[in-house]
Design a protein around this motif. Sequence first.
Motif, PDB file in Angstrom:
ATOM      1  N   ARG A  59      23.171 106.873  62.353  1.00  0.00           N
ATOM      2  CA  ARG A  59      22.118 105.856  61.833  1.00  0.00           C
ATOM      3  C   ARG A  59      21.810 105.225  63.324  1.00  0.00           C
ATOM      4  NH1 ARG A  59      21.404 100.405  62.041  1.00  0.00           N
ATOM      5  NH2 ARG A  59      23.689 100.123  62.633  1.00  0.00           N
ATOM      6  N   LEU A  60      22.668 104.761  64.215  1.00  0.00           N
ATOM      7  CA  LEU A  60      22.390 104.494  65.593  1.00  0.00           C
ATOM      8  C   LEU A  60      21.421 105.094  66.248  1.00  0.00           C
ATOM      9  CD1 LEU A  60      25.851 102.914  66.455  1.00  0.00           C
ATOM     10  CD2 LEU A  60      23.737 101.647  65.776  1.00  0.00           C
ATOM     11  N   LEU A  61      21.802 106.568  66.351  1.00  0.00           N
ATOM     12  CA  LEU A  61      20.848 107.538  67.026  1.00  0.00           C
ATOM     13  C   LEU A  61      19.538 107.745  66.370  1.00  0.00           C
ATOM     14  CD1 LEU A  61      23.526 110.423  67.479  1.00  0.00           C
ATOM     15  CD2 LEU A  61      22.274 109.057  69.432  1.00  0.00           C
ATOM     16  N   GLU A  62      19.492 107.297  64.898  1.00  0.00           N
ATOM     17  CA  GLU A  62      18.070 107.320  64.550  1.00  0.00           C
ATOM     18  C   GLU A  62      17.300 106.065  64.744  1.00  0.00           C
ATOM     19  OE1 GLU A  62      18.204 107.321  60.143  1.00  0.00           O
ATOM     20  OE2 GLU A  62      19.076 109.250  60.032  1.00  0.00           O
ATOM     21  N   GLU A  63      18.056 105.154  65.052  1.00  0.00           N
ATOM     22  CA  GLU A  63      17.245 103.878  65.547  1.00  0.00           C
ATOM     23  C   GLU A  63      16.721 103.971  66.919  1.00  0.00           C
ATOM     24  OE1 GLU A  63      16.907 101.043  63.952  1.00  0.00           O
ATOM     25  OE2 GLU A  63      18.016 101.835  62.135  1.00  0.00           O
ATOM     26  N   VAL A  64      17.079 104.909  67.641  1.00  0.00           N
ATOM     27  CA  VAL A  64      16.557 105.340  69.030  1.00  0.00           C
ATOM     28  C   VAL A  64      15.339 105.959  68.982  1.00  0.00           C
ATOM     29  CG1 VAL A  64      17.043 106.470  71.068  1.00  0.00           C
ATOM     30  CG2 VAL A  64      18.969 105.244  70.211  1.00  0.00           C
ATOM     31  N   ASP A  65      15.228 106.533  67.856  1.00  0.00           N
ATOM     32  CA  ASP A  65      13.702 107.388  67.452  1.00  0.00           C
ATOM     33  C   ASP A  65      12.760 106.326  67.488  1.00  0.00           C
ATOM     34  OD1 ASP A  65      14.971 109.931  67.924  1.00  0.00           O
ATOM     35  OD2 ASP A  65      15.485 109.976  65.744  1.00  0.00           O
ATOM     36  N   TYR A  66      13.169 105.229  67.007  1.00  0.00           N
ATOM     37  CA  TYR A  66      12.140 104.076  66.801  1.00  0.00           C
ATOM     38  C   TYR A  66      12.005 103.212  68.024  1.00  0.00           C
ATOM     39  CZ  TYR A  66      12.046 106.288  62.371  1.00  0.00           C
ATOM     40  OH  TYR A  66      11.810 107.244  61.121  1.00  0.00           O
ATOM     41  N   GLY A  67      12.483 103.524  69.108  1.00  0.00           N
ATOM     42  CA  GLY A  67      12.363 102.495  70.316  1.00  0.00           C
ATOM     43  C   GLY A  67      13.319 101.320  70.273  1.00  0.00           C
ATOM     44  N   GLN A  68      14.304 101.341  69.376  1.00  0.00           N
ATOM     45  CA  GLN A  68      15.442 100.723  69.288  1.00  0.00           C
ATOM     46  C   GLN A  68      16.786 100.854  70.257  1.00  0.00           C
ATOM     47  OE1 GLN A  68      14.478  97.648  67.629  1.00  0.00           O
ATOM     48  NE2 GLN A  68      12.707  98.682  67.300  1.00  0.00           N
ATOM     49  N   LYS A  69      17.405  99.952  70.773  1.00  0.00           N
ATOM     50  CA  LYS A  69      18.838 100.221  71.059  1.00  0.00           C
ATOM     51  C   LYS A  69      19.688 100.095  70.064  1.00  0.00           C
ATOM     52  CE  LYS A  69      18.428 100.021  75.759  1.00  0.00           C
ATOM     53  NZ  LYS A  69      18.849 100.969  76.624  1.00  0.00           N
ATOM     54  N   GLY A  70      20.866 101.028  69.855  1.00  0.00           N
ATOM     55  CA  GLY A  70      21.581 101.133  68.918  1.00  0.00           C
ATOM     56  C   GLY A  70      22.994 100.704  69.391  1.00  0.00           C
ATOM     57  N   ILE A  71      23.410  99.591  68.651  1.00  0.00           N
ATOM     58  CA  ILE A  71      24.821  99.012  69.091  1.00  0.00           C
ATOM     59  C   ILE A  71      25.547  98.705  68.025  1.00  0.00           C
ATOM     60  CG2 ILE A  71      23.532  96.778  69.351  1.00  0.00           C
ATOM     61  CD1 ILE A  71      25.820  96.075  71.357  1.00  0.00           C
ATOM     62  N   ASN A  72      26.707  99.040  67.985  1.00  0.00           N
ATOM     63  CA  ASN A  72      27.681  98.575  66.831  1.00  0.00           C
ATOM     64  C   ASN A  72      29.071  98.511  67.505  1.00  0.00           C
ATOM     65  OD1 ASN A  72      29.372  98.066  64.736  1.00  0.00           O
ATOM     66  ND2 ASN A  72      28.456  99.352  63.231  1.00  0.00           N
ATOM     67  N   THR A  73      29.698  97.416  67.818  1.00  0.00           N
ATOM     68  CA  THR A  73      30.997  97.339  68.398  1.00  0.00           C
ATOM     69  C   THR A  73      31.808  96.383  67.228  1.00  0.00           C
ATOM     70  OG1 THR A  73      30.214  95.403  69.726  1.00  0.00           O
ATOM     71  CG2 THR A  73      30.021  97.526  70.666  1.00  0.00           C
ATOM     72  N   LEU A  74      31.718  96.256  66.421  1.00  0.00           N
ATOM     73  CA  LEU A  74      32.509  95.453  65.540  1.00  0.00           C
ATOM     74  C   LEU A  74      33.820  96.285  65.394  1.00  0.00           C
ATOM     75  CD1 LEU A  74      30.137  94.613  62.603  1.00  0.00           C
ATOM     76  CD2 LEU A  74      30.724  93.057  64.498  1.00  0.00           C
ATOM     77  N   LEU A  75      34.915  95.477  65.347  1.00  0.00           N
ATOM     78  CA  LEU A  75      36.260  95.768  65.309  1.00  0.00           C
ATOM     79  C   LEU A  75      36.713  95.549  63.700  1.00  0.00           C
ATOM     80  CD1 LEU A  75      38.259  94.261  68.346  1.00  0.00           C
ATOM     81  CD2 LEU A  75      37.344  96.512  67.904  1.00  0.00           C
ATOM     82  N   SER A  76      37.475  96.546  63.370  1.00  0.00           N
ATOM     83  CA  SER A  76      37.794  96.377  61.735  1.00  0.00           C
ATOM     84  C   SER A  76      39.388  95.974  61.565  1.00  0.00           C
ATOM     85  CB  SER A  76      37.430  97.992  61.167  1.00  0.00           C
ATOM     86  OG  SER A  76      38.120  98.022  59.955  1.00  0.00           O
ATOM     87  N   LEU A  77      39.719  95.511  60.401  1.00  0.00           N
ATOM     88  CA  LEU A  77      40.919  95.598  60.283  1.00  0.00           C
ATOM     89  C   LEU A  77      41.513  96.712  59.384  1.00  0.00           C
ATOM     90  CD1 LEU A  77      41.170  91.727  59.171  1.00  0.00           C
ATOM     91  CD2 LEU A  77      42.104  92.683  61.427  1.00  0.00           C
ATOM     92  N   GLU A  78      40.462  97.712  59.183  1.00  0.00           N
ATOM     93  CA  GLU A  78      40.971  98.629  57.868  1.00  0.00           C
ATOM     94  C   GLU A  78      40.656  99.959  58.272  1.00  0.00           C
ATOM     95  OE1 GLU A  78      38.631  97.461  54.536  1.00  0.00           O
ATOM     96  OE2 GLU A  78      39.850  95.749  53.854  1.00  0.00           O
ATOM     97  N   GLU A  79      39.578 100.073  59.388  1.00  0.00           N
ATOM     98  CA  GLU A  79      39.371 101.367  59.591  1.00  0.00           C
ATOM     99  C   GLU A  79      40.407 102.404  60.511  1.00  0.00           C
ATOM    100  OE1 GLU A  79      37.978 104.322  59.190  1.00  0.00           O
ATOM    101  OE2 GLU A  79      35.746 103.503  59.433  1.00  0.00           O
ATOM    102  N   THR A  80      40.759 103.569  59.700  1.00  0.00           N
ATOM    103  CA  THR A  80      41.713 104.338  60.230  1.00  0.00           C
ATOM    104  C   THR A  80      41.290 105.920  60.520  1.00  0.00           C
ATOM    105  OG1 THR A  80      42.772 104.822  58.386  1.00  0.00           O
ATOM    106  CG2 THR A  80      43.715 103.021  59.694  1.00  0.00           C
ATOM    107  N   TYR A  81      39.865 106.063  59.874  1.00  0.00           N
ATOM    108  CA  TYR A  81      39.455 107.484  59.859  1.00  0.00           C
ATOM    109  C   TYR A  81      40.096 108.460  59.202  1.00  0.00           C
ATOM    110  CZ  TYR A  81      36.370 105.406  63.308  1.00  0.00           C
ATOM    111  OH  TYR A  81      35.430 104.674  64.122  1.00  0.00           O
ATOM    112  N   ALA A  82      41.048 107.931  58.101  1.00  0.00           N
ATOM    113  CA  ALA A  82      42.089 108.749  57.528  1.00  0.00           C
ATOM    114  C   ALA A  82      41.537 109.776  56.713  1.00  0.00           C
ATOM    115  CB  ALA A  82      42.763 107.785  56.498  1.00  0.00           C
ATOM    116  N   ASP A  83      40.202 109.612  56.258  1.00  0.00           N
ATOM    117  CA  ASP A  83      39.572 110.703  55.298  1.00  0.00           C
ATOM    118  C   ASP A  83      38.762 111.972  56.161  1.00  0.00           C
ATOM    119  OD1 ASP A  83      37.667 108.753  56.220  1.00  0.00           O
ATOM    120  OD2 ASP A  83      36.331 109.298  54.561  1.00  0.00           O
TER     121      ASP A  83
END
Length: 639
Positions: A251-275
């Motif tokens: 999604r962030l890369l798609e935003e670049v196509d529309y002239g936007q900067k892509g940023i998401n640095t939120l930390l998570s209490l749950e994300e482990t990429y287990a799947d």
Amino acid sequence: MASSSLSSLSSILSNPHGCSLCFKASTRRCFALTFLSSKVVTHSSSSSSSALLPRCHSSARRLTQKPINRKNGFALNLSRSFSVSQIAGSGKFDGPSLHQFVSNAQAHASLTTPEIESDTLDSDVASKGRIYHETYGCQMNINDMEIVLSIMKNSGYKEVVTDPESAEVIFINTCAIRENAEQRVWQRLNYFWFLKREWKVNVAKGRAQSLKPPKVVVLGCMAERLKDKILDSDKMVDVVCGPDAYRDLPRLLEEVDYGQKGINTLLSLEETYADISPVRISENSITAFVSVMRGCNNMCAFCIVPFTRGRERSRPVESIIREVGELWESGVKEVTLLGQNVNSYNDDSADPESGANWEYSEGFSSRCKVKNMGLRFADLLDRLSVQFPEMRFRFTSPHPKDYPDELLYLMRDRHNICNLIHLPAQSGNSRILEQMRRGYTREAYLDLVKKIRSIIPDVAITSDFITGFCGETEEEHQETLSLVRAVGYDMAYMFAYSMREKTHAHRKYTDDVPEEVKQRRLTELIEAFRETTGPCYDSQVGSIQLVLVEGPNKRAPETELIGKTDKGHRVSFVTKPLFDTECLLDGDDLKRNPEIGDFVEVRIEKSTRASLFGEALAITKLSLFHDVGVDAGVASCAS
């Protein structure tokens, strides 16, 4: 205008060819019309379709196949980033109206019965771009890059290239632990910026082969720590994504196509990429990393990790077993379990009450107030070592507080858990350790070393050290040198202290040890380490070690192979035909040359105090080597 547009829309929907309309809008006030057949959406880049797209961004013309709802007969697709308030709030809109689009569409009848090319999907996938990636820092970052590649592959970014000049997307996975690591990243970003800024010139002169200016993406710890500075760096970077937000990259890369900067640095209490099943960077490797937990709760005064990686959370045991099983099926023979504080692993997803007797190493404490309940690291190692008896297991990076007796006894009793313990000391002085908020004293650390060696006599111990921490005196530095000599490490990571923003030390202490003093102390520490590590290697001469072959010895690639013992010592040996103990048990006495991925019995003949050299005796298996016994195994092959 609304009633007119709806009327035009209705007339198109009554078309006997059964075509439908897809309307797409973005924040850049661009509109795109696409006619959908009863089966698929076909996007054409012909001149006639271009006429339907006045003032549109080029990416709006790139069309993809999508199934349509036969019941409704048309699809209405609004871009995620479209804002109605942008139109309504302005009171006017100077772009083409829906009625004008529909009228223009009717004038281009050639689009109502589109030709569907067989390679439509392939061309769409290719249009997303090729990926180039670089990774700096720890093994955790390597594993993270494999997770990113898996996410991108599932989103249509299929191809990975080996040079940035050929890529449309450039990933740089960063480390924020020390300042010099960040400086290397900035140097690379300057080069990537050059590839993007001078793309036309580079392509014309043959310096670049990318199909469009590359999108530059910063990942990892530095992305979280310096997100504002990175995005403000003169359009150098397009996307900044923290360690817990990799799922959001498409999604962030798609935003670049529309002239936007892509940023998401939120930390998570749950994300482990287990799947997510990582895409292995080294596809033919016989060793692999598996992340079992993320984050850190220790809050050591010098460390930035809790602020860039977040709090601890662990993957379920079953997801780890599944991933290790996939690696075994692909030919992997050794797995290193990863985590910022790997031996504090805590799976509370299945049986929270199983961790009622949670204990730390004797004499150690933790500042973390989180109550640990569930399966511990010893439980995970127990399951893995039983389920995969012919696979060797290592782990890093641990904290000394999380070595309870049950873990030590398990390591002693399981033949496929390596006799290697990483025991980061950081300092040999109790006052400095208190300043660092490590949760132990010099005496407690030495007692733990003594216990480890009493339970696992033939164990290798490695460590981490920092010189020149805030307020460290010469006498305190000398205590660190004496600790190194007292323990006798097989290997150590040693660094001069580098203060990082946001840490406890940055808020509370003064970085008052001059840089030249830090470097001099670091040199003295390295010299002390070399004095003691030599005997660790020399003591292996005459012994028979089990070596996992990793590849040719670079110094003699035609005649020698190299691998590691379970202690992590590098061993090289001359290639020659050997008996295979497993084949001998089946009555086959043919010899063969050892290959990458084989376990080989090697008699150590020489030590260089940094590596070992020996004579290969036999090809074997983990279970055979340990169950049959070294002498019996070798004797059966030599007879």
